[in-house]
Motif scaffolding. Structure first.
Motif, PDB file in Angstrom:
ATOM      1  N   ARG A  18       0.806  -1.223   0.000  1.00 56.60           N
ATOM      2  CA  ARG A  18       0.000   0.000   0.000  1.00 56.60           C
ATOM      3  C   ARG A  18       0.841   1.275   0.000  1.00 56.60           C
ATOM      4  O   ARG A  18       0.294   2.379  -0.045  1.00 56.60           O
ATOM      5  CB  ARG A  18      -0.920   0.012   1.240  1.00 56.60           C
ATOM      6  CG  ARG A  18      -2.085  -0.925   1.172  1.00 56.60           C
ATOM      7  CD  ARG A  18      -3.128  -0.499   0.177  1.00 56.60           C
ATOM      8  NE  ARG A  18      -3.761   0.762   0.548  1.00 56.60           N
ATOM      9  CZ  ARG A  18      -4.866   0.844   1.284  1.00 56.60           C
ATOM     10  NH1 ARG A  18      -5.450  -0.257   1.747  1.00 56.60           N
ATOM     11  NH2 ARG A  18      -5.385   2.022   1.564  1.00 56.60           N
ATOM     12  N   GLY A  19       2.160   1.128   0.086  1.00 57.44           N
ATOM     13  CA  GLY A  19       2.976   2.314   0.245  1.00 57.44           C
ATOM     14  C   GLY A  19       2.891   2.794   1.685  1.00 57.44           C
ATOM     15  O   GLY A  19       2.246   2.188   2.533  1.00 57.44           O
ATOM     16  N   GLY A  20       3.541   3.877   1.976  1.00 58.83           N
ATOM     17  CA  GLY A  20       3.493   4.387   3.345  1.00 58.83           C
ATOM     18  C   GLY A  20       4.295   3.521   4.295  1.00 58.83           C
ATOM     19  O   GLY A  20       5.226   2.821   3.898  1.00 58.83           O
ATOM     20  N   ASP A  21       3.892   3.540   5.550  1.00 58.59           N
ATOM     21  CA  ASP A  21       4.688   2.860   6.575  1.00 58.59           C
ATOM     22  C   ASP A  21       3.816   2.076   7.549  1.00 58.59           C
ATOM     23  O   ASP A  21       4.105   1.998   8.740  1.00 58.59           O
ATOM     24  CB  ASP A  21       5.531   3.887   7.341  1.00 58.59           C
ATOM     25  CG  ASP A  21       6.670   3.234   8.113  1.00 58.59           C
ATOM     26  OD1 ASP A  21       7.149   2.172   7.676  1.00 58.59           O
ATOM     27  OD2 ASP A  21       7.073   3.794   9.153  1.00 58.59           O
ATOM     28  N   VAL A  22       2.724   1.498   7.039  1.00 60.59           N
ATOM     29  CA  VAL A  22       1.824   0.687   7.858  1.00 60.59           C
ATOM     30  C   VAL A  22       1.691  -0.692   7.226  1.00 60.59           C
ATOM     31  O   VAL A  22       1.314  -0.795   6.056  1.00 60.59           O
ATOM     32  CB  VAL A  22       0.433   1.347   7.967  1.00 60.59           C
ATOM     33  CG1 VAL A  22      -0.511   0.461   8.782  1.00 60.59           C
ATOM     34  CG2 VAL A  22       0.538   2.734   8.599  1.00 60.59           C
ATOM     35  N   PRO A  23       2.025  -1.759   7.972  1.00 60.73           N
ATOM     36  CA  PRO A  23       2.576  -1.769   9.330  1.00 60.73           C
ATOM     37  C   PRO A  23       4.052  -1.367   9.345  1.00 60.73           C
ATOM     38  O   PRO A  23       4.754  -1.560   8.356  1.00 60.73           O
ATOM     39  CB  PRO A  23       2.398  -3.215   9.778  1.00 60.73           C
ATOM     40  CG  PRO A  23       2.438  -3.994   8.497  1.00 60.73           C
ATOM     41  CD  PRO A  23       1.790  -3.128   7.467  1.00 60.73           C
ATOM     42  N   ASN A  24       4.489  -0.853  10.446  1.00 64.22           N
ATOM     43  CA  ASN A  24       5.861  -0.400  10.595  1.00 64.22           C
ATOM     44  C   ASN A  24       6.747  -1.578  11.014  1.00 64.22           C
ATOM     45  O   ASN A  24       6.521  -2.192  12.059  1.00 64.22           O
ATOM     46  CB  ASN A  24       5.919   0.707  11.656  1.00 64.22           C
ATOM     47  CG  ASN A  24       7.306   1.270  11.839  1.00 64.22           C
ATOM     48  OD1 ASN A  24       8.149   0.671  12.498  1.00 64.22           O
ATOM     49  ND2 ASN A  24       7.549   2.435  11.247  1.00 64.22           N
ATOM     50  N   VAL A  25       7.753  -1.881  10.203  1.00 59.65           N
ATOM     51  CA  VAL A  25       8.555  -3.088  10.463  1.00 59.65           C
ATOM     52  C   VAL A  25       9.415  -2.947  11.714  1.00 59.65           C
ATOM     53  O   VAL A  25       9.652  -3.939  12.424  1.00 59.65           O
ATOM     54  CB  VAL A  25       9.429  -3.467   9.247  1.00 59.65           C
ATOM     55  CG1 VAL A  25       8.576  -3.847   8.057  1.00 59.65           C
ATOM     56  CG2 VAL A  25      10.389  -2.355   8.868  1.00 59.65           C
TER      57      VAL A  25
END
Length: 237
Positions: A18-25
């Motif tokens: 989805r792009g972005g940072d969710v979920p954050n690894v």
């Protein structure tokens, strides 16, 4: 007790979809350690389709347990590992376009290459492990490379076990016994799950660490991450 290292590649795959940072690894790595995992594993590939090279750098200050970076030792991977300096590097002979790991090293054919790469990592105080099939001559070959550990490629075992064939463990037991006699540490991974991990762990002498990602994340969709990690830890006791 065998250590549980959680491979977080699938979390990065979900993020990237989805792009972005969710979920954050990074947060996920912090959480699995808080829930009891004794290590975090990542497997960055050249196209960065899941874990990115920057993820490897971002995770370094947050992984206070065992930090294991897997991958094919091409130049960019070697440079990344030397820069990050994880607890352990696991060398995997992936083709560039491989969907997932599907074979261990030919430790005899690639001996000279492995010797040089392993020596470079060890000179930088990074423990080395190499991905191998449960074949005795390949275990012997692994010893000749100077590696600290081997990681047994467990897909064949998992496939046979799922069909009710428990004899598939035999080559792994024999390989582990040989590795123990040769002074090699033993890790294992690929398609291990809540269904088969207890049986595998009970039969492999001196198994030090298992790396589990795909199954653990899939199981967590139904049961919850914290609960699943505790279930694995109980089965590994």
């Amino acid at each position: 007790m065998t250590k549980l290292s959680v491979n977080i590649n699938k979390i990065a795959t979900l993020r990237n979809s989805r792009g972005g940072d969710v979920p954050n690894v990074v947060q996920f790595a912090k959480d699995v350690q808080r829930f009891g995992a004794e290590g975090v594993t990542i497997h960055p590939r050249p196209d960065e389709r899941h874990i990115r090279y920057q993820d490897a750098r971002n995770l370094k200050p947050e992984v206070y347990t065992e930090y294991n970076i897997e991958g094919n030792p091409i130049e960019s991977f070697i440079n990344l590992v030397l820069n990050v300096k994880p607890t352990q590097v696991t060398l995997v002979p992936d083709a560039v376009d491989a969907i997932t790991s599907n074979a261990g090293w030919d430790t005899i054919k690639h001996k000279d290459f492995l010797v040089d790469v392993i020596k470079e990592f060890q000179n930088n105080n990074i423990r080395t492990s190499i991905f191998v099939d449960p074949v005795l001559k390949q275990i012997e070959g692994a010893k000749e490379t100077g590696t600290d550990r081997i990681e047994l490629y467990t897909e064949a075992f998992a496939h046979q076990y799922s069909k009710g064939d428990f004899e598939g463990i035999k080559s792994y037991v024999e390989s582990a016994e040989l590795a123990n006699n040769l002074g090699l540490g033993i890790n294992a991974g690929h398609d291990l799950s809540l269904d088969n991990i207890e049986f595998f762990n009970e039969n492999i002498p001196n198994l030090l660490e298992v790396s589990i990602g795909h199954a653990l994340v899939a199981e967590s969709l139904y049961l919850g991450v914290e609960n699943v990690i505790q279930m694995y830890l109980n089965k590994l006791k």
